[in-house]
Write a protein that holds these residues in place. Structure first.
Motif, PDB file in Angstrom:
ATOM      1  N   GLU A  12       0.858  -1.056  -0.205  1.00  0.00           N
ATOM      2  CA  GLU A  12      -0.097   0.029  -0.089  1.00  0.00           C
ATOM      3  C   GLU A  12       0.759   1.368  -0.043  1.00  0.00           C
ATOM      4  OE1 GLU A  12      -2.785  -0.330   3.118  1.00  0.00           O
ATOM      5  OE2 GLU A  12      -3.947  -1.864   2.438  1.00  0.00           O
ATOM      6  N   ALA A  13       2.061   1.101   0.610  1.00  0.00           N
ATOM      7  CA  ALA A  13       2.853   2.099   0.751  1.00  0.00           C
ATOM      8  C   ALA A  13       3.686   2.451  -0.643  1.00  0.00           C
ATOM      9  CB  ALA A  13       4.031   2.112   1.532  1.00  0.00           C
ATOM     10  N   SER A  14       3.728   1.495  -1.494  1.00  0.00           N
ATOM     11  CA  SER A  14       4.036   1.629  -2.644  1.00  0.00           C
ATOM     12  C   SER A  14       2.982   1.983  -3.901  1.00  0.00           C
ATOM     13  CB  SER A  14       4.935   0.399  -3.252  1.00  0.00           C
ATOM     14  OG  SER A  14       6.010   0.062  -2.499  1.00  0.00           O
ATOM     15  N   MET A  15       1.795   1.883  -3.685  1.00  0.00           N
ATOM     16  CA  MET A  15       0.756   2.055  -4.671  1.00  0.00           C
ATOM     17  C   MET A  15       0.742   3.422  -5.182  1.00  0.00           C
ATOM     18  SD  MET A  15      -2.696  -0.009  -3.197  1.00  0.00           S
ATOM     19  CE  MET A  15      -3.560   0.705  -4.507  1.00  0.00           C
ATOM     20  N   PRO A  16       0.971   4.618  -4.524  1.00  0.00           N
ATOM     21  CA  PRO A  16       0.820   5.733  -5.375  1.00  0.00           C
ATOM     22  C   PRO A  16       2.048   5.896  -6.257  1.00  0.00           C
ATOM     23  CG  PRO A  16       0.562   6.150  -3.029  1.00  0.00           C
ATOM     24  CD  PRO A  16       0.896   4.754  -3.079  1.00  0.00           C
ATOM     25  N   ARG A  17       3.037   5.420  -6.081  1.00  0.00           N
ATOM     26  CA  ARG A  17       4.250   5.450  -7.142  1.00  0.00           C
ATOM     27  C   ARG A  17       3.862   4.581  -8.175  1.00  0.00           C
ATOM     28  NH1 ARG A  17       8.472   2.080  -7.505  1.00  0.00           N
ATOM     29  NH2 ARG A  17       7.936   1.220  -5.664  1.00  0.00           N
ATOM     30  N   LEU A  18       3.251   3.390  -7.871  1.00  0.00           N
ATOM     31  CA  LEU A  18       3.039   2.239  -8.794  1.00  0.00           C
ATOM     32  C   LEU A  18       2.120   2.829  -9.886  1.00  0.00           C
ATOM     33  CD1 LEU A  18       3.077  -0.832  -6.759  1.00  0.00           C
ATOM     34  CD2 LEU A  18       4.951  -0.161  -8.325  1.00  0.00           C
ATOM     35  N   LYS A  19       0.993   3.505  -9.398  1.00  0.00           N
ATOM     36  CA  LYS A  19       0.061   3.959 -10.188  1.00  0.00           C
ATOM     37  C   LYS A  19       0.403   5.243 -10.964  1.00  0.00           C
ATOM     38  CE  LYS A  19      -3.838   2.757  -7.181  1.00  0.00           C
ATOM     39  NZ  LYS A  19      -5.262   3.308  -6.516  1.00  0.00           N
ATOM     40  N   ALA A  20       1.156   6.142 -10.403  1.00  0.00           N
ATOM     41  CA  ALA A  20       1.821   7.116 -11.141  1.00  0.00           C
ATOM     42  C   ALA A  20       2.885   6.719 -12.404  1.00  0.00           C
ATOM     43  CB  ALA A  20       2.570   8.133 -10.408  1.00  0.00           C
ATOM     44  N   ILE A  21       3.533   5.674 -12.048  1.00  0.00           N
ATOM     45  CA  ILE A  21       4.302   5.194 -12.919  1.00  0.00           C
ATOM     46  C   ILE A  21       3.569   4.568 -14.200  1.00  0.00           C
ATOM     47  CG2 ILE A  21       6.027   3.136 -13.563  1.00  0.00           C
ATOM     48  CD1 ILE A  21       7.332   3.432 -10.923  1.00  0.00           C
ATOM     49  N   ALA A  22       2.585   3.620 -14.035  1.00  0.00           N
ATOM     50  CA  ALA A  22       1.622   2.783 -14.732  1.00  0.00           C
ATOM     51  C   ALA A  22       0.779   3.852 -15.686  1.00  0.00           C
ATOM     52  CB  ALA A  22       0.848   2.101 -14.033  1.00  0.00           C
ATOM     53  N   TYR A  23       0.385   5.043 -15.199  1.00  0.00           N
ATOM     54  CA  TYR A  23      -0.239   6.073 -15.982  1.00  0.00           C
ATOM     55  C   TYR A  23       0.422   6.610 -16.856  1.00  0.00           C
ATOM     56  CZ  TYR A  23      -2.740  10.242 -17.273  1.00  0.00           C
ATOM     57  OH  TYR A  23      -3.315  11.385 -18.027  1.00  0.00           O
ATOM     58  N   ARG A  24       1.747   6.920 -16.639  1.00  0.00           N
ATOM     59  CA  ARG A  24       2.654   7.557 -17.584  1.00  0.00           C
ATOM     60  C   ARG A  24       2.934   6.605 -18.720  1.00  0.00           C
ATOM     61  NH1 ARG A  24       3.504  10.401 -12.936  1.00  0.00           N
ATOM     62  NH2 ARG A  24       4.410  12.519 -13.137  1.00  0.00           N
ATOM     63  N   LEU A  25       3.241   5.389 -18.315  1.00  0.00           N
ATOM     64  CA  LEU A  25       3.435   4.382 -19.353  1.00  0.00           C
ATOM     65  C   LEU A  25       2.356   4.126 -19.992  1.00  0.00           C
ATOM     66  CD1 LEU A  25       5.656   1.942 -17.104  1.00  0.00           C
ATOM     67  CD2 LEU A  25       6.512   3.416 -19.000  1.00  0.00           C
ATOM     68  N   LEU A 113       2.730  12.931 -23.116  1.00  0.00           N
ATOM     69  CA  LEU A 113       1.919  11.639 -23.150  1.00  0.00           C
ATOM     70  C   LEU A 113       1.820  11.493 -24.398  1.00  0.00           C
ATOM     71  CD1 LEU A 113      -0.396  11.633 -19.837  1.00  0.00           C
ATOM     72  CD2 LEU A 113       1.697  10.318 -20.217  1.00  0.00           C
ATOM     73  N   THR A 114       1.122  12.574 -25.145  1.00  0.00           N
ATOM     74  CA  THR A 114       0.783  11.993 -26.614  1.00  0.00           C
ATOM     75  C   THR A 114       1.903  11.800 -27.472  1.00  0.00           C
ATOM     76  OG1 THR A 114      -0.946  13.790 -26.381  1.00  0.00           O
ATOM     77  CG2 THR A 114      -0.344  13.147 -28.477  1.00  0.00           C
ATOM     78  N   LEU A 115       2.928  12.791 -27.458  1.00  0.00           N
ATOM     79  CA  LEU A 115       4.358  12.324 -27.930  1.00  0.00           C
ATOM     80  C   LEU A 115       5.035  11.241 -27.610  1.00  0.00           C
ATOM     81  CD1 LEU A 115       5.932  15.879 -27.582  1.00  0.00           C
ATOM     82  CD2 LEU A 115       5.410  14.936 -29.683  1.00  0.00           C
ATOM     83  N   MET A 116       4.913  10.810 -26.495  1.00  0.00           N
ATOM     84  CA  MET A 116       5.341   9.343 -26.065  1.00  0.00           C
ATOM     85  C   MET A 116       4.662   8.281 -26.723  1.00  0.00           C
ATOM     86  SD  MET A 116       6.713   9.367 -22.141  1.00  0.00           S
ATOM     87  CE  MET A 116       5.106   9.611 -21.341  1.00  0.00           C
ATOM     88  N   GLU A 117       3.467   8.440 -27.512  1.00  0.00           N
ATOM     89  CA  GLU A 117       3.094   7.217 -28.394  1.00  0.00           C
ATOM     90  C   GLU A 117       3.886   7.213 -29.426  1.00  0.00           C
ATOM     91  OE1 GLU A 117       0.035   5.592 -27.927  1.00  0.00           O
ATOM     92  OE2 GLU A 117       0.299   6.408 -26.029  1.00  0.00           O
ATOM     93  N   ARG A 118       4.770   7.718 -29.543  1.00  0.00           N
ATOM     94  CA  ARG A 118       5.739   7.684 -30.917  1.00  0.00           C
ATOM     95  C   ARG A 118       6.867   6.579 -30.298  1.00  0.00           C
ATOM     96  NH1 ARG A 118       7.101  13.910 -32.840  1.00  0.00           N
ATOM     97  NH2 ARG A 118       5.145  14.480 -33.237  1.00  0.00           N
TER      98      ARG A 118
END
Length: 313
Positions: A12-25, A113-118
């Motif tokens: 649970e302590a790691s969840m905010p970081r994991l969600k932020a990473i996953a969203y960016r990816l 985020l749009t550019l990262m689609e490339r």
């Protein structure tokens, strides 16, 4: 094995970081939530007491799950109806993650985020972990099972691709609201000239309706074409109200750290227009109206305070 209370606390302590990473990816809040949930299932099944560095283990599992999603997403987007754009996150959404540095704020901007689609999936992973979370190349290389030199090459290629976009301005919330208010005043003036003055000469506008809501998939390009489109878009009419199912309330806010316009109909977010601002003026409007990508924004909007709309359509 079944995780103990301590093991649950670690996850649970790691969840905010994991969600932020996953969203960016992934560019999708719902997909990010799924990836974090799948990471938890693997955490439950693992021999946790043998994991020396839980943070590193969780990051690697999550990243590999996201890599699999990115690979399959490319195939899905080939059959996507219209233009695919990321899911916007409104101000205050915890999934936006860290925002202490310019690099962190830039990595979650709608434009980037749009550019990262490339980027290739590996390039995207390296860029996100390095730029937004300051992971050293050695750790990223271990996550991807590549050499550190290869990791550095991927990073430089990713940086080059992202830098091909226009240089964006850092804008605080007060300035963001002022920009939106100036734009809306021009858009509702009934004249094209005030709009043209606010736009970069090569401004574009594009929308994502996912085949469910009418949206402009082919970009309007050039300040005059964009100005004419926006003048018509913000002109009130009965036909528009019939199309969207009621009166639209137009609000100024920020999404992904940049100026944004939120369109609310009956308490539901019906559209988020993200503005990309450069020294030359507003360079891009990216309009998310696919209802599947606005569910989280609707929940966030309903859970936070906001003032009266700037106007109604």
């Amino acid at each position: 094995m079944t995780p103990t209370g301590t093991h649950m606390d670690r996850f649970e302590a790691s969840m905010p970081r994991l969600k932020a990473i996953a969203y960016r990816l992934l560019g999708s809040a719902s997909d990010a939530e799924d990836a974090v949930q799948d990471t938890f299932l693997r955490w439950q099944a693992a021999d946790i007491d043998r994991i020396e560095v839980p943070e590193a283990w969780l990051t690697k599992v999550l990243t590999n799950l996201c890599l699999n999603q990115l690979t399959s997403a490319r195939a899905r987007r080939e059959s996507y109806v219209g233009q695919w754009l990321p899911e916007p996150l409104l101000a205050g959404d915890p999934m936006l993650g860290p925002a202490e540095t310019a690099e962190q704020r830039e990595s979650v901007s709608y434009a980037v985020l749009t550019l990262m689609e490339r980027l290739s999936p590996d390039e995207r992973v390296v860029y996100v972990l390095r730029e937004a979370f300051d992971y050293p190349h050695r750790r990223i290389a271990e996550i991807l099972d590549i050499t550190e030199a290869s990791c550095q090459q991927l990073y430089h290629r990713a940086k080059k691709h992202v830098a091909e976009g226009k240089a964006r301005k850092e804008i605080d919330e007060v300035a963001a609201r002022r920009i939106v208010e100036e734009f809306l005043a021009a858009a509702t003036s009934g004249r094209t000239e005030p709009l043209v003055r606010l736009l970069a000469a090569d401004a574009i506008t594009i929308g994502d309706g996912g085949g469910k809501v009418p949206a402009r998939a082919e970009a309007f390009e050039g300040s005059l074409a964009v100005a004419k489109f926006m003048r018509g878009l913000f002109k009130p009419s009965k036909a528009k109200r019939d199309l969207i199912g009621g009166t639209a309330e137009i609000h100024a806010t920020t999404a992904n750290g940049a100026p944004a316009i939120v369109v609310v109909v009956g308490g539901r977010v019906a559209g988020v227009m993200c503005l990309e601002v450069t020294d030359d003026g507003i360079a891009a409007f990216r309009n998310q109206v696919n209802p599947d990508k606005l569910e989280r924004a609707t929940r966030q909007w309903g859970a936070t305070g906001h003032g009266e709309p700037l106007f109604r359509l």
